[in-house]
Design an enzyme around this catalytic site. Structure first.
Site, short mmCIF file in Angstrom:
data_model
loop_
_atom_site.label_atom_id
_atom_site.label_comp_id
_atom_site.label_asym_id
_atom_site.label_seq_id
_atom_site.Cartn_x
_atom_site.Cartn_y
_atom_site.Cartn_z
N ASN A 80 0.80 -1.23 0.00
CA ASN A 80 0.00 0.00 0.00
C ASN A 80 0.83 1.28 0.00
OD1 ASN A 80 -1.71 -2.06 2.05
ND2 ASN A 80 -2.77 -1.25 0.27
N MET A 89 0.79 6.93 -0.20
CA MET A 89 -0.02 5.86 0.36
C MET A 89 -1.33 5.74 -0.38
SD MET A 89 0.13 5.37 4.29
CE MET A 89 -0.34 3.71 3.89
N CYS A 90 -1.74 4.51 -0.56
CA CYS A 90 -3.05 4.27 -1.13
C CYS A 90 -3.97 3.90 0.02
CB CYS A 90 -2.96 3.14 -2.14
SG CYS A 90 -4.33 3.11 -3.26
N LEU A 91 -4.78 4.82 0.42
CA LEU A 91 -5.63 4.60 1.57
C LEU A 91 -7.00 5.17 1.24
CD1 LEU A 91 -3.41 4.95 4.53
CD2 LEU A 91 -5.77 4.80 5.05
N ASP A 123 -6.42 -2.52 -2.00
CA ASP A 123 -6.10 -1.12 -2.20
C ASP A 123 -4.63 -0.94 -2.55
OD1 ASP A 123 -7.72 0.97 -2.40
OD2 ASP A 123 -7.89 1.42 -0.26
#
Lengths: 153, 422
Positions: A80, A89-91, A123
């Site tokens: 992530n 960040m992939c959040l 994600d």
């Protein structure tokens, strides 16, 4: 930056001081309160244990109506977190269309801690690492630990 | 034509004129600045660094426009056909005959150049190992890399192999492309490493190619190459390949991962289009204000506006959304003016009947309790009993329909008022 945003950031910081979240240290600069530096410890039960990861949180001028931007300054082998100099960040929580003003930075940081314990495969920002996590967990753990030794000590 | 062109090459201090109308060329000191051919005054002095003929010649070709750098392939293949070359006996190889050219830097400022040349020349012209032919070709290479290597620092090795197939010059008749090209190898004749001559046009084109290659790799062509501590990339082409394997190179991607990254980036940029749009200002203003009561504060007897995190006290005024979540009016208005969702539960503040058609939050407004109002109206059966227009015999269209609409929305707004006033 609006007075409201400053006030809210200040309040969040005060909250963090009164009730310090475990496993992290927040460096707050009153001169530039829109940029927090957070040192997150790799959670004990995770493969990142023993590592210390520097994060940067940047608050937009429209905060809390726009989400803060979180990035890893310490390289980390994680599905992530982007494997480049940005460390973005992939959040889901931080995406513009999913962000809600009542969300607090502490909640974001806690979520990151849980992500260190268990990455979110759906994600993923690094497909190859996510794939390795799924298909070859041993290799993934080895690489992740290797990176902890190399970058996060 | 060729003859006049050759004499038109800037030689010495004589100024050559060029006519933009008929493309004629002449010496200024002989015929003045007005075109002797067509009497046009639209003429120009040809200078080394400003040659108007470039534009015209490019214009006549089907090539790309002169702005764009020629591709390596074009540069190698589109170049002057031998049939139009007045220096046909020149021993220079055609660029098209050069294959497998390899530049291999062996140190800072040092190249290893290797090329294979396929030539079709008459045996009498071919002098094995002769300095004539190879000297000219060497100077061609010299010129080619001159842009990249400082002149003093030209200690490089060359290794050229030459293949001849013994055919005679019959090829001159075949496969010649029709355009007349001014570029010739004439200037290559007297040149070698020790006597660098003037600029060479065809090489200039290739130089452009090299320049673009270097530029792509972030290497400034020429400048600083020989500087201390400035290492050459292992091999320009290898460097390019390495950049490709990195996945991303400018606008181009070479790996699945880099593509994924760009796709997710694009999705992120467009994601907001899926999010609900702003709520109408009048709807925001119409939201009911409430005095904070003790029971709203909950068990801890304290509560805060979750947007600004300021504490609210009993007696303070807050704005309540249809979903019962409440905030400071200013706080929630700022949010709603961008997104028609409750900051907590994401429910729209819109009521049915007012919903803008085509809005992305139509589904969420349907989930809103107030959105079932027209349905409630039907269930109550109010209209059917009162109004005769629902009788099945009359067509359920036109007048009747609009009547029903008015009735239902009337009813709806009444019920909504009831909802909010309660």
């Amino acid at each position: 930056m609006s007075a409201g945003a400053k006030k809210r950031i200040m309040k969040e910081y005060t909250e963090c001081m009164n009730d310090p979240p475990t496993g992290m240290k927040i460096n707050f600069n009153e001169q530039n309160m829109t940029k927090w530096e957070v040192l997150v410890d790799g959670p004990e039960q995770s493969i990142y244990a023993g590592g210390h990861f520097k994060l940067e949180i940047n608050f937009p001028n429209e905060y809390p109506f726009k989400p803060p931007v979180v990035s890893f300054k310490t390289k980390i082998y994680h599905p992530n977190v982007s494997n480049d100099d940005k460390g973005s960040m992939c959040l889901g929580l931080l995406r513009a269309d999913e962000w809600k003003p009542p969300n607090k930075v502490v909640a974001v940081l806690r979520l990151i801690q849980t992500l260190l314990i268990e990455p979110n495969q759906d994600d993923a920002i690094e497909p190859s690492i996510a794939n390795e996590y799924k298909e070859n967990r041993k290799e993934f753990e080895k690489n992740a630990k290797d990176w902890v030794k190399r970058y996060a000590k | 034509m060729d003859q006049s062109r050759s004499s038109a090459q800037p030689a010495g201090p004589r100024e050559t004129m060029f006519c933009h109308e008929c493309h004629d060329e002449w010496y200024r000191d002989e015929k003045g600045i007005i075109c002797p051919e067509c009497q046009s005054e639209f003429t120009e002095i040809i200078e080394d660094d400003n040659d108007p003929r470039d534009n015209f010649e490019h214009g006549h070709e089907d090539d790309d426009d002169s702005d764009s750098l020629p591709s390596l392939e074009e540069a190698l293949h589109n170049h002057p056909p031998l049939d139009h070359n007045p220096w046909r006996d020149n021993d220079d190889p055609e660029e098209a005959d050069i294959s497998a050219m390899r530049f291999q830097p062996i140190g800072p400022g040092r190249f290893h150049v290797q090329a294979t040349i396929h030539r079709t020349i008459s045996p009498t012209q071919f002098i094995p190992g002769g300095t004539g032919g190879m000297g000219a070709f060497q100077s061609f290479l010299t010129n080619l890399v001159a842009g990249a290597v400082p002149a003093q620092d030209r200690g490089r090795e060359r290794d050229q192999s030459q293949e001849t197939d013994g055919q005679s010059e019959s090829r001159a008749a075949s496969g010649g492309s029709p355009h007349v090209h001014r570029f010739t190898y004439s200037a290559l004749h007297p040149r070698d490493d020790n006597h660098p001559g003037p600029r060479l046009e065809p090489v200039d084109d290739l130089n452009n190619v090299m320049t673009s290659l270097f530029a792509m790799m972030g290497e400034p062509p020429g400048g600083g190459r020989g500087g201390a501590g400035h290492e050459m990339p292992p091999n320009p082409l290898m460097g390019l390949l390495a950049a490709m394997s990195g996945g991303q190179h400018g606008d181009a991607v070479y790996s699945q991962e880099a593509l994924d990254r760009i796709v997710s980036q694009l999705m992120e940029q467009t994601a907001t289009s899926n999010a609900p749009g702003p709520a109408p200002p009048q709807d925001i203003e119409a939201l009911p204000r409430k005095q904070v009561t003790d029971e709203m504060l909950g068990a801890e007897h304290r509560a805060e506006c979750s947007i600004c995190m300021d504490e609210v006290t009993v007696g303070g005024e807050v704005t309540e959304l249809p979903c019962k979540h409440w905030f400071h009016h200013g706080c929630v208005a700022a949010w709603l003016s961008e997104h028609d969702t409750c900051p907590h539960c994401r429910k729209s503040i819109k009521k049915d009947g007012e919903a803008v058609s085509g809005n992305a939050n139509a589904s969420s407004s349907r989930a809103d309790p107030t959105s079932s109002m027209p349905g409630a109206f039907d269930v109550a059966g109010d209209g059917t009993l009162i109004d005769p227009w629902v009788v099945s015999s009359s067509p359920p269209s036109g007048n009747a329909g609009s009547n029903a609409q008015g009735e239902s929305s009337d009813n709806g707004s009444r019920l909504r008022r009831g909802w909010f006033d309660s």
